[in-house]
Design an enzyme around this catalytic site. Sequence first.
Site, PDB file in Angstrom:
ATOM      1  N   ASP A  33      20.318  74.073  76.007  1.00  0.00           N
ATOM      2  CA  ASP A  33      20.691  75.466  76.240  1.00  0.00           C
ATOM      3  C   ASP A  33      21.639  75.562  77.423  1.00  0.00           C
ATOM      4  O   ASP A  33      21.311  75.131  78.531  1.00  0.00           O
ATOM      5  CB  ASP A  33      19.440  76.312  76.532  1.00  0.00           C
ATOM      6  CG  ASP A  33      18.580  76.521  75.302  1.00  0.00           C
ATOM      7  OD1 ASP A  33      19.145  76.738  74.214  1.00  0.00           O
ATOM      8  OD2 ASP A  33      17.343  76.467  75.429  1.00  0.00           O
ATOM      9  N   ASP A 171      14.750  78.934  66.551  1.00  0.00           N
ATOM     10  CA  ASP A 171      14.497  78.664  67.974  1.00  0.00           C
ATOM     11  C   ASP A 171      13.693  79.818  68.559  1.00  0.00           C
ATOM     12  O   ASP A 171      14.116  80.969  68.517  1.00  0.00           O
ATOM     13  CB  ASP A 171      15.841  78.538  68.698  1.00  0.00           C
ATOM     14  CG  ASP A 171      15.695  78.246  70.191  1.00  0.00           C
ATOM     15  OD1 ASP A 171      14.565  78.075  70.671  1.00  0.00           O
ATOM     16  OD2 ASP A 171      16.739  78.199  70.865  1.00  0.00           O
TER      17      ASP A 171
END
Length: 213
Positions: A33, A171
Amino acid sequence: MKLSPSIFAADLGELKKQIKELEDSNIDFIHVDVMDGHFVERMAFGADHIKALKSMTHIPLDVHLMIEHPELHIESIADAGADIITIHQESTARVLSCLHKIRNRGIKAGIVLSPGTPEETIKYLLDDLDMILLMSVNPGEGGQHFLGSVVDKIKNVKAMVGDRDIDIEVDGSIDNKTIKPCYEAGANVFVSGGYLFQGIKEHTETLRKAVKE
């Protein structure tokens, strides 16, 4: 079924050891991320961190850009060693240009939809995608519960994709209970952070078994 553990949940003091555990568990991707403190509140990882990770493992890096104006950073993220780059539909007015820029570097390109973004908004992109990432929590915020509404969204996206070779990734709060309905709806790549890193070997096996039961 492919697993993409979120390195954000790793113990940075034990990172090399945990990456070795991921390799030993035949993990498919490592989810990275990139957060800018604007598009989402948190800040995390950048090109230098991706380059360091790339030097530590042969596992492909699945880089999720949670940033405003991703077009300004694609080249540096590509240079750092990303194997997949996904950008948010909500993050730029130049989505198609970004996807072409990623693919022109020989890297797989994907689009990300936050929970409130309708799947119909990506119909025009389908022939330019290698991955569609559906968020089952609000991006960049901790301590959230899995949003069950994403299961219907997965089904709709699966129908839209048809016979195209596009991975459907999910996710957000993926564990041994939430993974199966997502899998049955049509998702095939699963990002797991806190749950998987609580015990990499054990929980990798648990997630794989959960989709078969």
